[in-house]
Design a protein around this motif. Structure first.
Motif, mmCIF file in Angstrom:
data_model
loop_
_atom_site.group_PDB
_atom_site.id
_atom_site.type_symbol
_atom_site.label_atom_id
_atom_site.label_comp_id
_atom_site.label_asym_id
_atom_site.label_seq_id
_atom_site.Cartn_x
_atom_site.Cartn_y
_atom_site.Cartn_z
ATOM 1 N N LEU A 81 0.756 -1.141 0.100
ATOM 2 C CA LEU A 81 0.047 -0.063 0.197
ATOM 3 C C LEU A 81 0.784 1.411 0.043
ATOM 4 N N PRO A 82 0.585 2.429 -0.514
ATOM 5 C CA PRO A 82 1.180 3.470 -0.474
ATOM 6 C C PRO A 82 1.325 3.992 0.966
ATOM 7 N N THR A 83 2.690 3.777 1.362
ATOM 8 C CA THR A 83 2.598 4.327 2.870
ATOM 9 C C THR A 83 3.694 5.578 3.034
ATOM 10 N N GLU A 84 3.081 6.485 3.794
ATOM 11 C CA GLU A 84 4.105 7.341 4.114
ATOM 12 C C GLU A 84 5.170 7.289 5.097
ATOM 13 N N VAL A 85 4.996 6.495 6.182
ATOM 14 C CA VAL A 85 5.830 6.018 7.295
ATOM 15 C C VAL A 85 5.633 4.680 7.765
ATOM 16 N N LEU A 86 6.507 4.203 7.913
ATOM 17 C CA LEU A 86 6.498 2.719 8.575
ATOM 18 C C LEU A 86 7.198 2.741 9.894
ATOM 19 N N VAL A 87 6.431 2.327 11.099
ATOM 20 C CA VAL A 87 7.083 2.478 12.334
ATOM 21 C C VAL A 87 6.977 0.998 12.777
ATOM 22 N N LEU A 88 7.974 0.489 13.571
ATOM 23 C CA LEU A 88 8.069 -0.458 14.510
ATOM 24 C C LEU A 88 7.999 -0.129 15.804
ATOM 25 N N LEU A 89 7.195 -0.560 16.762
ATOM 26 C CA LEU A 89 6.985 -0.067 18.162
ATOM 27 C C LEU A 89 7.242 -1.352 19.129
ATOM 28 N N ALA A 90 8.556 -1.422 19.366
ATOM 29 C CA ALA A 90 9.063 -2.544 20.088
ATOM 30 C C ALA A 90 8.824 -3.681 19.241
ATOM 31 N N GLY A 91 9.173 -3.649 17.953
ATOM 32 C CA GLY A 91 8.545 -4.686 16.846
ATOM 33 C C GLY A 91 10.070 -5.536 16.642
ATOM 34 N N MET A 92 9.703 -6.567 16.266
ATOM 35 C CA MET A 92 10.486 -7.655 15.753
ATOM 36 C C MET A 92 11.101 -7.053 14.191
ATOM 37 N N VAL A 93 12.234 -7.104 14.196
ATOM 38 C CA VAL A 93 12.751 -6.596 12.814
ATOM 39 C C VAL A 93 13.096 -7.825 11.918
ATOM 40 N N PRO A 94 12.392 -8.225 10.788
ATOM 41 C CA PRO A 94 13.014 -9.368 10.094
ATOM 42 C C PRO A 94 13.884 -9.045 9.179
ATOM 43 N N SER A 95 14.415 -9.932 8.773
ATOM 44 C CA SER A 95 15.487 -10.051 7.701
ATOM 45 C C SER A 95 15.029 -11.011 6.582
ATOM 46 N N PRO A 96 15.224 -10.492 5.193
ATOM 47 C CA PRO A 96 14.655 -11.020 4.074
ATOM 48 C C PRO A 96 14.975 -12.685 4.237
ATOM 49 N N GLY A 97 13.619 -13.475 4.190
ATOM 50 C CA GLY A 97 13.852 -14.945 4.090
ATOM 51 C C GLY A 97 13.952 -15.508 5.522
ATOM 52 N N GLU A 98 14.075 -14.662 6.645
ATOM 53 C CA GLU A 98 14.155 -15.183 8.039
ATOM 54 C C GLU A 98 12.432 -15.552 8.487
ATOM 55 N N ALA A 99 12.632 -16.743 8.672
ATOM 56 C CA ALA A 99 11.271 -17.236 9.502
ATOM 57 C C ALA A 99 11.015 -16.754 10.954
ATOM 58 N N PRO A 100 10.116 -16.352 11.409
ATOM 59 C CA PRO A 100 9.807 -15.809 12.854
ATOM 60 C C PRO A 100 10.428 -16.761 13.840
ATOM 61 N N GLY A 101 10.406 -18.112 13.702
ATOM 62 C CA GLY A 101 10.792 -18.959 14.501
ATOM 63 C C GLY A 101 12.146 -19.020 14.659
ATOM 64 N N ASP A 102 12.761 -18.543 13.677
ATOM 65 C CA ASP A 102 14.454 -18.259 13.530
ATOM 66 C C ASP A 102 14.904 -16.983 14.255
ATOM 67 N N TRP A 103 14.182 -16.032 14.246
ATOM 68 C CA TRP A 103 14.467 -14.747 14.525
ATOM 69 C C TRP A 103 15.075 -14.744 15.855
ATOM 70 N N TRP A 104 14.678 -15.399 16.997
ATOM 71 C CA TRP A 104 15.180 -15.316 18.324
ATOM 72 C C TRP A 104 16.604 -15.897 18.682
ATOM 73 N N ASP A 105 16.827 -16.833 17.735
ATOM 74 C CA ASP A 105 18.183 -17.312 17.749
ATOM 75 C C ASP A 105 19.121 -16.259 17.050
ATOM 76 N N ASN A 106 18.766 -16.025 15.869
ATOM 77 C CA ASN A 106 19.291 -15.306 15.136
ATOM 78 C C ASN A 106 19.957 -13.952 15.539
ATOM 79 N N THR A 107 19.134 -13.319 16.656
ATOM 80 C CA THR A 107 19.317 -11.988 17.165
ATOM 81 C C THR A 107 19.852 -12.087 18.503
ATOM 82 N N GLY A 108 20.212 -13.277 19.022
ATOM 83 C CA GLY A 108 20.756 -13.165 20.228
ATOM 84 C C GLY A 108 19.974 -12.943 21.416
#
Length: 226
Positions: A81-108
């Motif tokens: 969608l045409p978005t002016e600003v994207l905000v994460l509020l205490a949000g998980m920051v994904p990397s391309p191709g990263e499964a949410p279940g892997d995020w925890w180990d990947n980020t330490g």
């Protein structure tokens, strides 16, 4: 007038945002805060984004905000969608191709929790949600938040995040200094690494939209004026 698209975290509901929504509407803005299909085992991240896109409809001037696990959905919406600003509020920051279940180990994540728990006497990572998530939320409101919570399906956790790059949208990150679920030092490290920006910091717990709605609304509105 902006349209704030507020995306809740795991096992939650759009009600999480109701105090922030009231603050934003009082300032003359529109708000969309849908319930994601988080308790539906047939729904993954694509279906979460579909739900938000459908709720937005033809609204314009979008500020897309993802809280906690909503950080995996918010960029998918901003890419569509045409978005002016994207905000994460205490949000998980994904990397391309990263499964949410892997995020925890990947980020330490586990190390960050242990380090902060050693400093605060074990409050960080506590199994008691009134200690780890809602410690600065008035007790009746915290109890209502827990009552409204839903089950979180594991379906989205094993699938790779579908974007091959972060959306080409101005992005801000809001870090909660008193967060006992996502330690502040974790985001101070991974937000510059993954997004190339410095987080904005405010006081508050992981559920800061319930404990400090006016401050959250003020900050979100400030992003619409650059």
């Amino acid at each position: 007038m902006a349209t704030f698209v507020l995306i809740h975290g795991a096992a939650d509901v759009g009600w999480y945002w109701h105090l922030v929504e009231a603050e934003l509407r009082a300032r003359g803005h529109d708000v969309v805060a849908p319930d994601l299909p988080c308790d539906d085992d047939s729904a993954g991240l694509t279906e979460y984004a579909d739900t938000v896109v459908e709720a937005v409809g033809d609204r314009e001037g979008l500020v897309v905000v993802g809280q906690s696990f909503g950080g995996f959905t918010a960029p998918l919406v901003a890419a569509r969608l045409p978005t002016e600003v994207l905000v994460l509020l205490a949000g998980m920051v994904p990397s391309p191709g990263e499964a949410p279940g892997d995020w925890w180990d990947n980020t330490g994540y586990a190390d960050a929790v242990r380090e902060q728990a050693a400093r605060d006497g074990g409050k960080t990572g506590s199994d008691d949600p009134f200690v780890s998530f809602l410690h600065d939320v008035p007790r009746p409101l915290a109890e209502e938040a827990l009552r409204r919570g839903r089950d979180q399906s594991a379906t989205p956790m094993g699938s790779p995040w579908p974007l091959d790059k972060w959306p080409d949208v101005p992005t801000r990150f809001v870090l909660c200094r008193d967060d006992r679920f996502f330690p502040a030092d974790l985001f101070r490290r991974i937000v510059p690494e993954r997004l190339g920006i410095t987080p904005d910091e405010i006081p508050g717990s992981h559920c800061v939209a319930l404990s400090r709605p006016k401050q959250v609304a003020d900050l979100l509105v400030s992003y619409t004026t650059g």
